[in-house]
Design a protein around this motif. Structure first.
Motif, PDB file in Angstrom:
ATOM      1  N   PRO A 479      -0.752 -62.840  16.118  1.00 23.25           N
ATOM      2  CA  PRO A 479      -0.819 -61.708  17.043  1.00 23.25           C
ATOM      3  C   PRO A 479      -2.152 -61.681  17.776  1.00 23.25           C
ATOM      4  N   LEU A 480      -2.096 -61.417  19.073  1.00 26.86           N
ATOM      5  CA  LEU A 480      -3.309 -61.355  19.885  1.00 26.86           C
ATOM      6  C   LEU A 480      -4.105 -60.089  19.578  1.00 26.86           C
ATOM      7  N   CYS A 481      -3.379 -58.997  19.296  1.00 32.08           N
ATOM      8  CA  CYS A 481      -4.011 -57.711  19.026  1.00 32.08           C
ATOM      9  C   CYS A 481      -3.291 -57.037  17.866  1.00 32.08           C
ATOM     10  N   THR A 482      -3.948 -56.017  17.325  1.00 26.62           N
ATOM     11  CA  THR A 482      -3.316 -55.175  16.306  1.00 26.62           C
ATOM     12  C   THR A 482      -3.496 -53.721  16.704  1.00 26.62           C
ATOM     13  N   MET A 483      -2.391 -53.017  16.864  1.00 28.87           N
ATOM     14  CA  MET A 483      -2.452 -51.596  17.201  1.00 28.87           C
ATOM     15  C   MET A 483      -2.913 -50.806  15.980  1.00 28.87           C
ATOM     16  N   PRO A 484      -3.887 -49.913  16.149  1.00 28.15           N
ATOM     17  CA  PRO A 484      -4.384 -49.144  15.008  1.00 28.15           C
ATOM     18  C   PRO A 484      -3.391 -48.074  14.577  1.00 28.15           C
ATOM     19  N   LEU A 485      -3.510 -47.665  13.346  1.00 23.01           N
ATOM     20  CA  LEU A 485      -2.686 -46.568  12.842  1.00 23.01           C
ATOM     21  C   LEU A 485      -3.295 -45.244  13.270  1.00 23.01           C
ATOM     22  N   ILE A 486      -2.478 -44.392  13.853  1.00 19.18           N
ATOM     23  CA  ILE A 486      -2.895 -43.033  14.216  1.00 19.18           C
ATOM     24  C   ILE A 486      -2.064 -42.065  13.392  1.00 19.18           C
ATOM     25  N   ALA A 487      -2.713 -41.105  12.803  1.00 16.09           N
ATOM     26  CA  ALA A 487      -2.028 -40.171  11.920  1.00 16.09           C
ATOM     27  C   ALA A 487      -0.819 -39.558  12.616  1.00 16.09           C
ATOM     28  N   ARG A 488       0.333 -39.653  11.981  1.00 10.29           N
ATOM     29  CA  ARG A 488       1.570 -39.123  12.551  1.00 10.29           C
ATOM     30  C   ARG A 488       1.433 -37.645  12.894  1.00 10.29           C
ATOM     31  N   SER A 489       0.704 -36.896  12.053  1.00 11.35           N
ATOM     32  CA  SER A 489       0.541 -35.459  12.292  1.00 11.35           C
ATOM     33  C   SER A 489      -0.161 -35.200  13.620  1.00 11.35           C
ATOM     34  N   TRP A 496       3.985 -31.767  20.680  1.00  9.28           N
ATOM     35  CA  TRP A 496       4.425 -30.376  20.749  1.00  9.28           C
ATOM     36  C   TRP A 496       3.644 -29.597  21.803  1.00  9.28           C
ATOM     37  N   LYS A 497       2.431 -30.040  22.071  1.00  9.00           N
ATOM     38  CA  LYS A 497       1.631 -29.391  23.113  1.00  9.00           C
ATOM     39  C   LYS A 497       1.974 -29.926  24.499  1.00  9.00           C
ATOM     40  N   GLY A 498       2.804 -30.979  24.538  1.00  2.00           N
ATOM     41  CA  GLY A 498       3.141 -31.596  25.821  1.00  2.00           C
ATOM     42  C   GLY A 498       2.034 -32.494  26.330  1.00  2.00           C
ATOM     43  N   ASP A 499       1.159 -32.951  25.417  1.00  2.00           N
ATOM     44  CA  ASP A 499       0.039 -33.812  25.799  1.00  2.00           C
ATOM     45  C   ASP A 499       0.355 -35.271  25.480  1.00  2.00           C
ATOM     46  N   CYS A 500      -0.372 -36.145  26.143  1.00  6.54           N
ATOM     47  CA  CYS A 500      -0.296 -37.580  25.869  1.00  6.54           C
ATOM     48  C   CYS A 500      -1.480 -37.923  24.984  1.00  6.54           C
ATOM     49  N   ILE A 501      -1.221 -38.295  23.752  1.00  5.66           N
ATOM     50  CA  ILE A 501      -2.322 -38.522  22.818  1.00  5.66           C
ATOM     51  C   ILE A 501      -3.238 -39.641  23.288  1.00  5.66           C
ATOM     52  N   GLN A 502      -2.684 -40.540  24.117  1.00  3.46           N
ATOM     53  CA  GLN A 502      -3.511 -41.637  24.642  1.00  3.46           C
ATOM     54  C   GLN A 502      -4.567 -41.138  25.620  1.00  3.46           C
ATOM     55  N   HIS A 507      -9.022 -41.112  20.750  1.00  2.00           N
ATOM     56  CA  HIS A 507      -7.953 -42.074  20.483  1.00  2.00           C
ATOM     57  C   HIS A 507      -7.954 -43.197  21.523  1.00  2.00           C
ATOM     58  N   LEU A 508      -8.215 -42.848  22.786  1.00  2.54           N
ATOM     59  CA  LEU A 508      -8.185 -43.859  23.843  1.00  2.54           C
ATOM     60  C   LEU A 508      -9.254 -44.924  23.605  1.00  2.54           C
ATOM     61  N   ASN A 509     -10.422 -44.522  23.150  1.00  2.00           N
ATOM     62  CA  ASN A 509     -11.478 -45.489  22.874  1.00  2.00           C
ATOM     63  C   ASN A 509     -11.063 -46.470  21.783  1.00  2.00           C
ATOM     64  N   ILE A 510     -10.432 -45.952  20.722  1.00  2.00           N
ATOM     65  CA  ILE A 510      -9.976 -46.815  19.629  1.00  2.00           C
ATOM     66  C   ILE A 510      -8.890 -47.765  20.117  1.00  2.00           C
ATOM     67  N   LEU A 511      -7.961 -47.244  20.917  1.00  2.00           N
ATOM     68  CA  LEU A 511      -6.863 -48.063  21.436  1.00  2.00           C
ATOM     69  C   LEU A 511      -7.376 -49.126  22.402  1.00  2.00           C
ATOM     70  N   PHE A 512      -8.375 -48.760  23.198  1.00  2.00           N
ATOM     71  CA  PHE A 512      -8.970 -49.734  24.122  1.00  2.00           C
ATOM     72  C   PHE A 512      -9.574 -50.898  23.344  1.00  2.00           C
ATOM     73  N   ASP A 513     -10.338 -50.589  22.301  1.00  2.00           N
ATOM     74  CA  ASP A 513     -10.956 -51.649  21.503  1.00  2.00           C
ATOM     75  C   ASP A 513      -9.899 -52.554  20.869  1.00  2.00           C
ATOM     76  N   ALA A 514      -8.786 -51.934  20.417  1.00  2.00           N
ATOM     77  CA  ALA A 514      -7.735 -52.715  19.765  1.00  2.00           C
ATOM     78  C   ALA A 514      -7.041 -53.654  20.752  1.00  2.00           C
ATOM     79  N   LEU A 515      -6.836 -53.187  21.987  1.00  2.00           N
ATOM     80  CA  LEU A 515      -6.088 -53.970  22.978  1.00  2.00           C
ATOM     81  C   LEU A 515      -6.992 -54.816  23.871  1.00  2.00           C
TER      82      LEU A 515
END
Length: 547
Positions: A479-489, A496-502, A507-515
């Motif tokens: 695998p070129l990358c590994t997506m990090p685990l983000i708490a399901r809660s 439920w708030k209608g937000d994009c967690i990304q 979270h975006l900083n962690i996801l950027f580093d992973a990808l």
């Protein structure tokens, strides 16, 4: 003094007077004729000797031409067979030299830009013919003398004498036709011809034009040694067009067009949609189509697609995320479309399949354009041509196309043939990669790689090192990358708030580093550096706000 040709001044069909000879081949002649009924009107009249089965072939060509309705193809206005056994096709007269005439006039050297411009027009014509209903039409005889060029460098394709309608399942053609030097190997061998045959002939003609008139079958040098200023994209595309085995070639006209899209202005590529908004931001990013899906269901392909879209948004790179219309609807609900989509809103896939509809405001969120499917499900029949029309309608520097697990759908396969990058999400649960469906898909991805496509595996979830190595060995490549685990809660709370967690910075900083390993494949260093320069919040920032 030369004697007057016997045909000159002859009247055929009771109204068409032959004036001059425009061209001739082994089986036919084409004359310029004046119409004695419609005064001042001139036509091109093709004369074919009809004997026995030739009459059937003539009528098939006439009936085929009568069905065509493309501005760059000959328009048939009349046809008939005389008592003497000659068949006549009366077509609109096209003034201008053939491409062969132009080539010879310029000492067998044409500007590369003009050759590319001609190629794009021919690809549009082939796309029309190859998607013709009820059966595709295979032209089979592309060569410079069958291409006419007017004063505006617009192309007209002439002479459909060896064209045929494609019959699925047929193993060979009834006639082995084509022109030596341009014809595909299957034409010489008497095998079945299809759309890929026409693409081979296009590659042959491009080689001929770019090499100063050398035929591909007698080539002693690759193109780059014949002319060193040919763009690499053009050379590699011609290489794929000229593969002996049809399955190793470019598969469709649209695939070729997408491969070459960086060589021509966007305006030449777009399907005109005057109601669409212009891009929000000009980027130096090369246009890319990225197909994203899972090796199996529930592996996080949509989450990864949204993540990439929002990282591109943070980098101020215009992008679009398309949900494959034939999959289970998901994106609209994940994005809380009822709350965030513009009003009125029409789903792009519905608009594509209903040309009478009026396209409303696109759903734009910053630098991302969302293209979900109706949460009630797509109701039409999604075809390959629809995919490419939507692709061009949503023209952005980067288009992400979420296909879920529908890798076998014809439109998805077509997109993969044209994609710049293919992302396959996998997870580490034992046994899933060894399912029959997974093995079949892995073979499919390997075939794309053999054709020069970039296939990247991205893992979802982290494994302990001693287990991870065994799991990686079960995959075709690490695998070129590994997506990090983000708490399901946290994900559920954001939804439920209608937000994009990304969009949440932590979270975006962690996801950027992973990808980042994948992003480095598609973006210039300067763009990635822009993200790195953004201030990152520490875990204590929330307390600073309260203080």
């Amino acid at each position: 003094m030369k004697s007057r040709p016997q045909w000159k001044g002859s009247l055929v069909g009771g109204r068409y007077e032959l004036v001059s000879l425009l061209g001739q081949g082994g089986m036919s002649q084409v004359y310029l004729a004046k119409d004695n009924k419609l005064k001042g009107k001139r036509w091109a009249v093709k004369e074919v000797a009809c004997v026995g089965t030739d009459e059937t072939a003539f009528l098939e060509e006439a009936e085929m031409l009568a069905k065509l309705g493309h501005a760059q193809l000959p328009q048939l206005v009349d046809y008939f067979i005389t008592a003497g056994g000659n068949g006549y096709l009366v077509m609109d007269y096209i003034e201008g030299p053939t491409l062969q005439d132009l080539f010879e006039k310029n000492q067998r050297e044409l500007p590369i830009k003009l050759i590319i411009h001609i190629a794009f027009q021919l690809l549009d014509i082939f796309h029309y013919l190859h998607t013709f209903q009820p059966r595709p039409i295979i032209y089979r005889d592309l060569k410079p003398s069958n291409v006419m060029i007017n004063q505006h460098n617009q192309v007209r394709l002439i002479d459909f004498g060896v064209a045929r309608q494609f019959k699925q399942g047929q193993t060979s053609d009834t006639m082995q036709m084509g022109t030596i030097g341009f014809a595909a190997p299957e034409q010489y061998l008497g095998l079945q011809t299809d759309a890929r045959t026409d693409l081979y002939t296009l590659g042959s003609m491009l080689y001929y034009l770019l090499s100063g008139g050398h035929y591909v079958y007698s080539k002693a040098k690759p193109l780059e040694l014949r002319q060193d200023d040919i763009p690499e994209t053009l050379r590699t595309t011609i290489h794929f067009l000229l593969q002996d085995q049809p399955q190793n070639r470019c598969q469709t006209a649209m695939e070729v067009k997408l491969r070459l899209r960086s060589l021509t202005p966007d305006a030449d590529l777009l399907i005109t949609e005057s109601h669409l908004e212009a891009p929000l931001h000009q980027s130096n990013t090369t246009d890319k189509l990225i197909v994203i899906g899972g090796l199996f269901a529930g592996v996080g392909a949509t989450f990864t697609a949204i993540t990439l879209a929002r990282i591109l948004h943070a980098l101020q790179i215009p992008n679009a995320l398309v949900e494959q219309p034939t999959i289970e609807p998901d994106l609209y609900m994940l994005l809380y479309g009822d709350r965030h989509a513009p009003s009125p809103y029409m789903f792009p896939s519905d608009h594509i399949c209903d040309p009478t509809s009026t396209f409303t405001t696109p759903w734009i969120n910053g630098f991302t354009t969302w293209a979900p499917i109706n949460p009630d499900g797509f109701q039409g029949t999604w075809q390959v041509s629809h995919a490419f029309k939507l692709l061009h309608m949503l023209k952005k520097p980067i288009i992400l196309w979420d296909v879920s697990t529908q890798w076998e759908h014809p439109a998805v396969q077509e997109l993969c043939y044209s994609a710049d990058e293919i992302i396959v999400l996998v997870d580490s649960l034992p046994g899933k990669c060894d399912r029959p469906s997974s093995r079949k898909r892995i073979e499919q991805f390997a075939s794309y790689q053999q054709r020069g496509k970039k296939v990247h595996y991205i893992a979802n979830g982290v494994l302990p090192p001693h287990v991870r190595m065994d799991w990686q060995n079960s995959l075709p490549s690490n695998p070129l990358c590994t997506m990090p685990l983000i708490a399901r809660s946290e994900v559920i709370q954001a939804m439920w708030k209608g937000d994009c967690i990304q969009d949440q910075p932590q979270h975006l900083n962690i996801l950027f580093d992973a990808l980042k390993p994948f992003l480095s494949e598609i973006l210039p260093y300067e763009s990635l550096n822009q993200f790195a320069l953004q201030p990152r919040k520490s875990i204590f920032s929330r307390f600073n706000k309260r203080g």
